[in-house]
Write a protein that holds these residues in place. Sequence first.
Motif, PDB file in Angstrom:
ATOM      1  N   THR A 422       0.785  -1.237  -0.040  1.00 22.03           N
ATOM      2  CA  THR A 422      -0.015   0.558  -0.022  1.00 22.03           C
ATOM      3  C   THR A 422       0.808   1.224  -0.047  1.00 22.03           C
ATOM      4  O   THR A 422       0.691   2.716  -0.470  1.00 22.03           O
ATOM      5  CB  THR A 422      -1.015   0.398   1.563  1.00 22.03           C
ATOM      6  N   LEU A 423       1.836   1.389   0.746  1.00 17.61           N
ATOM      7  CA  LEU A 423       2.899   2.246   1.245  1.00 17.61           C
ATOM      8  C   LEU A 423       3.886   2.925  -0.446  1.00 17.61           C
ATOM      9  O   LEU A 423       5.130   3.449  -0.126  1.00 17.61           O
ATOM     10  CB  LEU A 423       4.009   2.383   2.357  1.00 17.61           C
ATOM     11  N   ASP A 424       3.816   1.698  -2.073  1.00 15.41           N
ATOM     12  CA  ASP A 424       4.370   1.381  -2.377  1.00 15.41           C
ATOM     13  C   ASP A 424       6.273   1.186  -2.222  1.00 15.41           C
ATOM     14  O   ASP A 424       7.264   2.025  -2.848  1.00 15.41           O
ATOM     15  CB  ASP A 424       4.916   2.621  -3.172  1.00 15.41           C
ATOM     16  N   MET A 425       6.040   0.337  -0.952  1.00 12.96           N
ATOM     17  CA  MET A 425       7.463   0.003  -0.379  1.00 12.96           C
ATOM     18  C   MET A 425       7.758  -1.371  -1.669  1.00 12.96           C
ATOM     19  O   MET A 425       7.823  -2.263  -0.481  1.00 12.96           O
ATOM     20  CB  MET A 425       7.554  -0.111   0.955  1.00 12.96           C
ATOM     21  N   GLU A 426       8.321  -1.159  -3.145  1.00 14.28           N
ATOM     22  CA  GLU A 426       8.360  -2.323  -3.658  1.00 14.28           C
ATOM     23  C   GLU A 426       9.457  -3.481  -2.933  1.00 14.28           C
ATOM     24  O   GLU A 426       9.264  -4.775  -2.223  1.00 14.28           O
ATOM     25  CB  GLU A 426       8.433  -2.020  -4.701  1.00 14.28           C
ATOM     26  N   SER A 427      10.468  -2.750  -2.250  1.00 17.56           N
ATOM     27  CA  SER A 427      11.616  -3.514  -1.577  1.00 17.56           C
ATOM     28  C   SER A 427      11.276  -4.209  -1.316  1.00 17.56           C
ATOM     29  O   SER A 427      11.559  -5.994  -0.931  1.00 17.56           O
ATOM     30  CB  SER A 427      12.712  -2.536  -2.077  1.00 17.56           C
ATOM     31  N   GLU A 428      10.790  -3.873   0.031  1.00 15.32           N
ATOM     32  CA  GLU A 428      10.785  -4.263   1.144  1.00 15.32           C
ATOM     33  C   GLU A 428       9.702  -5.423   1.176  1.00 15.32           C
ATOM     34  O   GLU A 428       9.044  -6.566   1.706  1.00 15.32           O
ATOM     35  CB  GLU A 428      10.426  -3.280   2.312  1.00 15.32           C
ATOM     36  N   ALA A 429       8.701  -5.412   0.271  1.00 15.29           N
ATOM     37  CA  ALA A 429       7.370  -6.256  -0.226  1.00 15.29           C
ATOM     38  C   ALA A 429       8.045  -7.124  -0.589  1.00 15.29           C
ATOM     39  O   ALA A 429       7.222  -8.056  -0.258  1.00 15.29           O
ATOM     40  CB  ALA A 429       6.026  -5.223  -0.888  1.00 15.29           C
ATOM     41  N   LYS A 430       8.644  -6.881  -1.528  1.00 13.94           N
ATOM     42  CA  LYS A 430       9.331  -8.086  -2.592  1.00 13.94           C
ATOM     43  C   LYS A 430      10.390  -9.325  -1.245  1.00 13.94           C
ATOM     44  O   LYS A 430      10.244 -11.434  -1.500  1.00 13.94           O
ATOM     45  CB  LYS A 430       9.880  -8.126  -3.347  1.00 13.94           C
TER      46      LYS A 430
END
Length: 443
Positions: A422-430
């Motif tokens: 949701t926060l567009d924290m793609e690296s952490e989400a990945k």
Amino acid sequence: MKKVFLITALSVFSISAVSAQKDELKSLKKIYSRDEISANDATEYKGVVQKLKSVAVEEVDKLYAAFYEANTPMVEIAALGQTATPQAMLALISPSKISAYASAASDVLAYEQKQGKKLLTDQINQRYQVSKSLLLNYVVSLGNEQKFTDCSTVLYAMYTLDKSDPEKLYYAANYAVNAKDYDMALKYYDELKQINYSGEGMAYYATSVLNNKEEYFNSKSERDKFVSLKTYINPRDEKVPSKRGEIYRNIALILVEKGKIEEAKTAIKDARKTNPDDTSLIISEANLYLQTKDFQTYKTLVKESLANDPNNKDLIFNLGVIAYNNKDLVEAENHYKRVIEIDPSYSNAYLNMAILKLDGEKELVEKMNKLGSSDADNKKYEVLRKQREDMFKSAVPFLVKTVELKPDNVDAVRTLYNVYRTLDMESEAKTLKARLKELEGKQ
């Protein structure tokens, strides 16, 4: 003449029966009292028991006949000899046989105490002490097989044979609960209540020099003896807290299970009157009201308990949960923060803080979805979007800490993953996605 003859015949029979049963009792006591019993002795013993059962007429002789019959497995075990394995001995007993023996033996002990004579008392007590470790090993083996009713039966039998050891009654009650035999558990807990058992005391430990493992000792003197022999080091004493709260709580929970709510409340109140200084009983009473969803009384009792134990993190956490359920978010947050202050590793407090921070997100989304495409609505949308973003950001530290403390908590990992997306924290989400997939695969 016929009537006289009949009476005489009955008298002769009675005298013969009494004489016979006295001989049988003497024979059985003789075999029972031997230090070593052979296979032939065991065979003779069983035969005499059967004869005695048919001729015993007096109540006292029936009492001893019942004891000797119940003692048969013990005689059979003794006949195995000194080289008998524990497995061979255990094969000759069963929970029902042990229970029958304990009942018969306790009847004999009570009778001899009342009469002021010790015909078999000393031998019964001595032999129980010798067989205690065997019986405890039997309980362990039954427990490993999850035969909880049998565990309870054997432990209660042991308590019956030695009323100075109420710990056996306590564990008998616990095993009855595990077996879901609540009627039996309630009976045992009531007996613990009658003798006002607390289980409070000291536990004695020391570390073995041989394997470097800490071990428990039955007494301080036993522990200190081994320490003095230098086979154990690092002696340690540990205070064992009162079990009254647990006992009365279990009584109350069983009564609640049976639908006897008022009886449960009375049981706890009576316990507190008897043991006013036992703070665990306040907690037990509070938990009862929590169980019955009387949150106001629960809060009152918890605050009373916290006056004596201000750092009880579990109670404070529960107050936080109740406050949150009542939509008092400020009070809930204060309680959760206090729990974290007391115990920084209390993972549920972090998780609930994250849930609290995300509270209202659904309402924000609903408002955003109702907006149109006008300039005014677009401005409102941006305000709401920023509020939602700030809400998610405020939850991140608490979710991260939860996952750090409980890396296998799939709900916490999933929630943090969704927040990152949701926060567009793609690296952490990945990074988190792989862990989430692994955890979900184990479910």
